[in-house]
Design a protein around this motif. Structure first.
Motif, PDB file in Angstrom:
ATOM      1  N   SER A 124       0.849  -1.193   0.000  1.00  0.00           N
ATOM      2  CA  SER A 124       0.000   0.000   0.000  1.00  0.00           C
ATOM      3  C   SER A 124       0.877   1.233   0.000  1.00  0.00           C
ATOM      4  N   SER A 154      -0.179   4.081   1.032  1.00  0.00           N
ATOM      5  CA  SER A 154      -0.596   4.976   2.103  1.00  0.00           C
ATOM      6  C   SER A 154      -0.155   4.503   3.480  1.00  0.00           C
ATOM      7  N   GLY A 155       0.410   3.331   3.618  1.00  0.00           N
ATOM      8  CA  GLY A 155       0.852   2.874   4.928  1.00  0.00           C
ATOM      9  C   GLY A 155       1.119   1.390   4.930  1.00  0.00           C
ATOM     10  N   THR A 156       1.575   0.926   6.074  1.00  0.00           N
ATOM     11  CA  THR A 156       1.908  -0.486   6.206  1.00  0.00           C
ATOM     12  C   THR A 156       0.717  -1.243   6.767  1.00  0.00           C
ATOM     13  N   SER A 162       0.694  -2.815   9.552  1.00  0.00           N
ATOM     14  CA  SER A 162       0.561  -2.499  10.977  1.00  0.00           C
ATOM     15  C   SER A 162      -0.183  -1.183  11.185  1.00  0.00           C
ATOM     16  N   ASP A 163      -0.037  -0.231  10.267  1.00  0.00           N
ATOM     17  CA  ASP A 163      -0.808   1.019  10.344  1.00  0.00           C
ATOM     18  C   ASP A 163      -2.299   0.732  10.165  1.00  0.00           C
ATOM     19  N   ALA A 164      -2.621  -0.142   9.234  1.00  0.00           N
ATOM     20  CA  ALA A 164      -4.015  -0.502   9.009  1.00  0.00           C
ATOM     21  C   ALA A 164      -4.582  -1.208  10.230  1.00  0.00           C
ATOM     22  N   TYR A 165      -3.799  -2.097  10.837  1.00  0.00           N
ATOM     23  CA  TYR A 165      -4.249  -2.795  12.041  1.00  0.00           C
ATOM     24  C   TYR A 165      -4.457  -1.808  13.183  1.00  0.00           C
ATOM     25  N   ALA A 166      -3.553  -0.851  13.338  1.00  0.00           N
ATOM     26  CA  ALA A 166      -3.670   0.131  14.416  1.00  0.00           C
ATOM     27  C   ALA A 166      -4.943   0.944  14.240  1.00  0.00           C
ATOM     28  N   GLY A 167      -5.266   1.313  13.020  1.00  0.00           N
ATOM     29  CA  GLY A 167      -6.493   2.051  12.764  1.00  0.00           C
ATOM     30  C   GLY A 167      -7.727   1.226  13.075  1.00  0.00           C
ATOM     31  N   THR A 168      -7.698  -0.052  12.701  1.00  0.00           N
ATOM     32  CA  THR A 168      -8.803  -0.954  12.998  1.00  0.00           C
ATOM     33  C   THR A 168      -8.931  -1.161  14.495  1.00  0.00           C
ATOM     34  N   SER A 169      -7.805  -1.335  15.162  1.00  0.00           N
ATOM     35  CA  SER A 169      -7.794  -1.534  16.605  1.00  0.00           C
ATOM     36  C   SER A 169      -8.356  -0.316  17.329  1.00  0.00           C
TER      37      SER A 169
END
Length: 83
Positions: free
Chosen positions: A6, A8-10, A12-19
């Motif tokens: 991606s 726009s980010g990694t 882990s960034d996507a997971y952090a946003g979901t979390s």
């Protein structure tokens, strides 16, 4: 085959946003389902922000917290009650 990267980010960034979103939804759910007439004014205020920001619970919660600090007496047991 690896998933596409991606721009726009990694992952882990996507997971952090979901979390974060899940945590926000848990907080909102907890307050809306809390018992006690002393919290009704808080539930009404939070619902109004959720109506204003139906697809952005983070903003709704943030605006609720801001208004709570500015306008409502914070009942014991809620964050910020010691102020």
């Amino acid at each position: 085959m690896a998933p596409p990267a991606s721009s726009s980010g990694t992952a882990s960034d996507a997971y952090a946003g979901t979390s974060l979103r899940l945590q926000v939804l848990e907080i909102i759910d907890s307050l809306l389902n809390s018992a006690g007439p002393e919290l009704e004014e808080h539930r009404v205020l939070l619902r109004s922000h959720l109506k204003e920001h139906p697809w952005d619970p983070e903003t709704a919660l943030l605006r609720y917290l801001w208004d709570r600090e500015q306008h409502l007496a914070t009942p014991p047991g809620l964050p910020g009650a010691h102020r």
